[in-house]
Design a protein around this motif. Structure first.
Motif, PDB file in Angstrom:
ATOM      1  N   ILE A  24     -11.744  -1.666   1.294  1.00 12.07           N
ATOM      2  CA  ILE A  24     -10.872  -0.071   0.555  1.00 12.07           C
ATOM      3  C   ILE A  24     -10.025  -0.739  -0.849  1.00 12.07           C
ATOM      4  N   LEU A  25      -9.627  -2.195  -0.192  1.00  9.22           N
ATOM      5  CA  LEU A  25      -8.762  -2.640  -1.118  1.00  9.22           C
ATOM      6  C   LEU A  25      -9.345  -3.653  -2.036  1.00  9.22           C
ATOM      7  N   LEU A  64       0.857  -1.030  -0.356  1.00  9.64           N
ATOM      8  CA  LEU A  64       0.361   0.015   0.042  1.00  9.64           C
ATOM      9  C   LEU A  64       0.887   1.193  -0.306  1.00  9.64           C
ATOM     10  N   PRO A  65       0.061   1.886  -0.344  1.00 10.29           N
ATOM     11  CA  PRO A  65       1.224   3.673  -0.448  1.00 10.29           C
ATOM     12  C   PRO A  65       1.681   4.086   1.658  1.00 10.29           C
ATOM     13  N   ILE A  77      -1.875   2.496   8.743  1.00 17.03           N
ATOM     14  CA  ILE A  77      -1.779   1.494   8.149  1.00 17.03           C
ATOM     15  C   ILE A  77      -1.535   0.748   9.234  1.00 17.03           C
ATOM     16  N   ASP A  78      -2.868  -0.031   9.669  1.00 17.14           N
ATOM     17  CA  ASP A  78      -2.903  -1.352  10.819  1.00 17.14           C
ATOM     18  C   ASP A  78      -2.826  -3.011  10.232  1.00 17.14           C
ATOM     19  N   PRO A  79      -2.403  -3.894   9.410  1.00 20.45           N
ATOM     20  CA  PRO A  79      -2.965  -4.960   9.079  1.00 20.45           C
ATOM     21  C   PRO A  79      -2.666  -6.120   9.997  1.00 20.45           C
ATOM     22  N   LEU A  80      -2.890  -5.876  10.987  1.00 20.62           N
ATOM     23  CA  LEU A  80      -3.320  -6.958  12.441  1.00 20.62           C
ATOM     24  C   LEU A  80      -4.624  -6.956  12.150  1.00 20.62           C
ATOM     25  N   LEU A 115      -7.375  -2.592   9.871  1.00 17.58           N
ATOM     26  CA  LEU A 115      -7.809  -0.930   9.828  1.00 17.58           C
ATOM     27  C   LEU A 115      -6.926   0.051   8.734  1.00 17.58           C
ATOM     28  N   LEU A 116      -7.130   0.722   8.216  1.00 14.21           N
ATOM     29  CA  LEU A 116      -6.931   1.622   7.195  1.00 14.21           C
ATOM     30  C   LEU A 116      -7.179   3.516   7.927  1.00 14.21           C
ATOM     31  N   VAL A 117      -6.435   3.919   8.664  1.00 15.94           N
ATOM     32  CA  VAL A 117      -6.339   4.966   9.690  1.00 15.94           C
ATOM     33  C   VAL A 117      -6.204   6.287   8.726  1.00 15.94           C
TER      34      VAL A 117
END
Length: 312
Positions: A265-266, A221-222, A242-245, A248-250
């Motif tokens: 969103i992916l 991701l960017p 970006i929290d993959p665990l 979530l995307l803040v």
């Protein structure tokens, strides 16, 4: 590409896990996990522990060849050599100190054939042990081999207890050491304090590398701080975290801060790209045996696997 059956063994003293070459898959009918077997490796004849079968995409070259199940004499030789090795460790350590060698002795190993003596040690720099080997070889009438190992290998050999209260991973299940860098601390949103993530060996903990695969989406991701155009094409937002665990995307949209699930969103198929991210460019598919054989043949191979390869 199908997976390939690999036979795993653990070598004594060094606690390394290697791959075993067997003549036929019927070998499994006579050997069970945890059994001792006699193999031929670059150190000679050895009594090792059979760990079982592993299914892998990219198997490495075998480092030992199966010979037989151990006899009573094999077991007695192994015990006698272990007792002899403890005595030799003290004697060789004292001799190394008399020769002014700046090293830390770890262990002495004598294989079943009793042809050589292996002296394992750590040292801050290269050690000149040529005269030491000549004199000790004459003294014990055997070939002395000096094996310098790193600090991570030293912990693997000693098998200490980690801060988690469990036996260190390198001495229990790890097959090889992974590269661990400071970039993993930043990728995993950990506090920037390497001292908190230093293991008993003085290096960064191997468990940081275990989590690396969970953050592959963050690499694709960017980067944080960049602007992202959402799928609807109507909004442009700024990525904050970006929290993959937590999946979530803040992001920041105008003056408000919002959270959204990554899966929403992916694009479609992104999860497959993330799973295969670390295997891009892997060319091991051609190494799989034709016909789906479950064993490594002793003949008909381009490489000669009968002669064991050194890996420790």
């Amino acid at each position: 590409m199908g997976k390939r059956k690999i036979f795993k063994i653990r070598f004594p003293v060094v606690n390394k896990i290697g791959e075993l070459l067997v003549p036929h898959p019927k070998f499994l009918k006579y050997v069970r996990k945890g059994d001792k077997i006699v193999v031929e490796s670059e150190r000679g004849l050895e009594l090792v522990e059979y760990l079982g079968v592993s299914y892998e995409h990219c198997p490495e070259d075998p480092v030992a060849t199966f010979l037989r199940k151990p006899t009573y004499l094999d077991r007695e030789k192994f015990k006698r050599n272990q007792r002899r090795a403890k005595v030799l460790l003290k004697e060789l350590s004292q001799a190394a100190q008399q020769y002014g060698m700046n090293l830390r002795p770890l262990a002495v190993y004598i294989p079943l054939d009793n042809q050589r003596i292996f002296f394992y040690y750590t040292a801050p720099q290269r050690v000149d042990f040529r005269q030491f080997i000549r004199d000790m070889s004459k003294r014990y009438r055997k070939r002395i081999e000096m094996r310098q190992v790193g600090v991570r290998d030293a912990v693997q050999m000693n098998g200490w207890v980690g801060v988690c209260g469990q036996k260190v991973c390198c001495a229990s299940f790890m097959e090889r050491f992974h590269s661990v860098g400071l970039n993993l601390i930043q990728e995993q949103n950990l506090p920037n304090s390497p001292s908190k993530f230093t293991g008993l060996c003085g290096r960064l903990k191997c468990c940081l590398a275990f989590e690396e695969g969970n953050y592959s989406e963050k690499k694709l991701l960017p980067p944080e701080g960049s602007e992202l155009c959402l799928i609807d094409g109507q909004r442009e937002v700024k990525i904050l975290e970006i929290d993959p665990l937590r999946r979530l995307l803040v992001y920041q949209e105008e003056d408000s801060i919002k959270e959204v699930e990554l899966d929403t969103i992916l694009p479609r198929g992104f999860d497959e790209i993330a799973r295969s991210y670390d295997c891009v460019g892997c060319s091991c598919s051609s190494r799989s045996p034709k016909g789906g054989e479950d064993f490594i043949p002793l003949s008909g191979m381009k490489e000669d696997f009968h002669f064991p390869k050194r890996f420790f």
